[in-house]
Design a protein around this motif. Structure first.
Motif, PDB file in Angstrom:
ATOM      1  N   GLU A  45     139.402 120.715 131.646  1.00 30.62           N
ATOM      2  CA  GLU A  45     140.253 119.566 131.941  1.00 30.62           C
ATOM      3  C   GLU A  45     139.430 118.272 131.964  1.00 30.62           C
ATOM      4  N   LEU A  46     138.198 118.343 132.494  1.00 36.42           N
ATOM      5  CA  LEU A  46     137.319 117.177 132.511  1.00 36.42           C
ATOM      6  C   LEU A  46     136.985 116.749 131.087  1.00 36.42           C
ATOM      7  N   TRP A  47     136.620 117.704 130.222  1.00 32.65           N
ATOM      8  CA  TRP A  47     136.318 117.362 128.822  1.00 32.65           C
ATOM      9  C   TRP A  47     137.516 116.682 128.172  1.00 32.65           C
TER      10      TRP A  47
ATOM     11  N   SER B 133     139.930 111.735 126.027  1.00 31.47           N
ATOM     12  CA  SER B 133     141.081 110.842 125.871  1.00 31.47           C
ATOM     13  C   SER B 133     140.840 109.450 126.461  1.00 31.47           C
ATOM     14  N   GLU B 134     139.943 109.337 127.452  1.00 32.97           N
ATOM     15  CA  GLU B 134     139.720 108.065 128.137  1.00 32.97           C
ATOM     16  C   GLU B 134     138.698 107.171 127.461  1.00 32.97           C
TER      17      GLU B 134
ATOM     18  N   LEU C  67     131.479 112.555 122.776  1.00 32.76           N
ATOM     19  CA  LEU C  67     131.643 113.415 121.607  1.00 32.76           C
ATOM     20  C   LEU C  67     131.637 114.856 122.082  1.00 32.76           C
ATOM     21  N   ALA C  68     132.707 115.561 121.850  1.00 33.75           N
ATOM     22  CA  ALA C  68     132.776 116.971 122.219  1.00 33.75           C
ATOM     23  C   ALA C  68     133.632 117.706 121.212  1.00 33.75           C
ATOM     24  N   ALA C  69     133.054 118.730 120.632  1.00 33.01           N
ATOM     25  CA  ALA C  69     133.828 119.566 119.719  1.00 33.01           C
ATOM     26  C   ALA C  69     134.752 120.444 120.546  1.00 33.01           C
TER      27      ALA C  69
ATOM     28  N   MET D 189     126.308 112.852 128.837  1.00 34.78           N
ATOM     29  CA  MET D 189     127.025 112.763 130.105  1.00 34.78           C
ATOM     30  C   MET D 189     128.261 111.883 129.989  1.00 34.78           C
ATOM     31  N   GLY D 190     129.161 112.074 130.946  1.00 30.54           N
ATOM     32  CA  GLY D 190     130.366 111.270 131.015  1.00 30.54           C
ATOM     33  C   GLY D 190     130.976 111.326 132.398  1.00 30.54           C
ATOM     34  N   VAL D 191     131.705 110.273 132.757  1.00 31.26           N
ATOM     35  CA  VAL D 191     132.358 110.148 134.061  1.00 31.26           C
ATOM     36  C   VAL D 191     133.806 109.731 133.823  1.00 31.26           C
TER      37      VAL D 191
END
Length: 154
Positions: free
Chosen positions: A16-18, A23-24, A29-31, A76-78
């Protein structure tokens, strides 16, 4: 909020975080196949939690080949809802500390040149720009450059 470090197994909260990060932001970048996936054995993930909600993550993927096993690639991402609250700094500092403890000698990353907030955070922890990758991404039809940044761990 709590930070957990380890080779965490995929669960619904990370998937759900990915999805939220994807979307945000145009920075992540995530496959689809790697969302929440467990990383290779020597790699690790740092996750920031607000109760049952994963608010951000930092993955450090350790290079598998003998001559480059001393370095890890950081991503990383927040969540947008948690930016500006110190989550990124907590994640980054925990990832760097764990990398140091694990015996890594260098942590590397790429960051879009227009992501001033992230560049400022990375610089504040000691990362330096090592190079430029021109036209490395296409965002809304525009080509965007990225910096290569790294932190040498002593």
């Amino acid at each position: 909020m709590a930070v957990k470090v380890g080779p965490l197994v995929a669960d619904e909260a990370l998937v759900e975080l990915w999805d939220a990060l994807d979307s945000e932001s145009t920075f992540m970048l995530a496959a689809p196949g790697e969302r929440g996936a467990e990383l290779p054995r020597s790699s690790f993930r740092v996750v920031d939690w607000d109760g049952p909600v994963a608010t951000g993550l930092a993955d450090v993927q350790v290079m598998p080949f003998a001559r480059v096993r001393h370095r890890g690639q950081l991503r990383m991402g927040v969540r947008a809802s948690h930016q500006g609250r110190g989550v990124g700094r907590r994640l980054l500092e925990a990832a760097v500390e764990h990398a140091r403890h694990a015996g890594l000698r260098k942590v590397e990353l790429t960051v879009r040149v227009d992501n001033a907030r992230a560049i400022s955070l990375y610089r504040s922890v000691g990362f330096q720009v090592e190079g430029l990758r021109r036209a490395s991404m296409a965002v809304d039809g525009d080509l965007v450059d990225e910096h290569f940044m790294a932190l040498i761990l002593h």
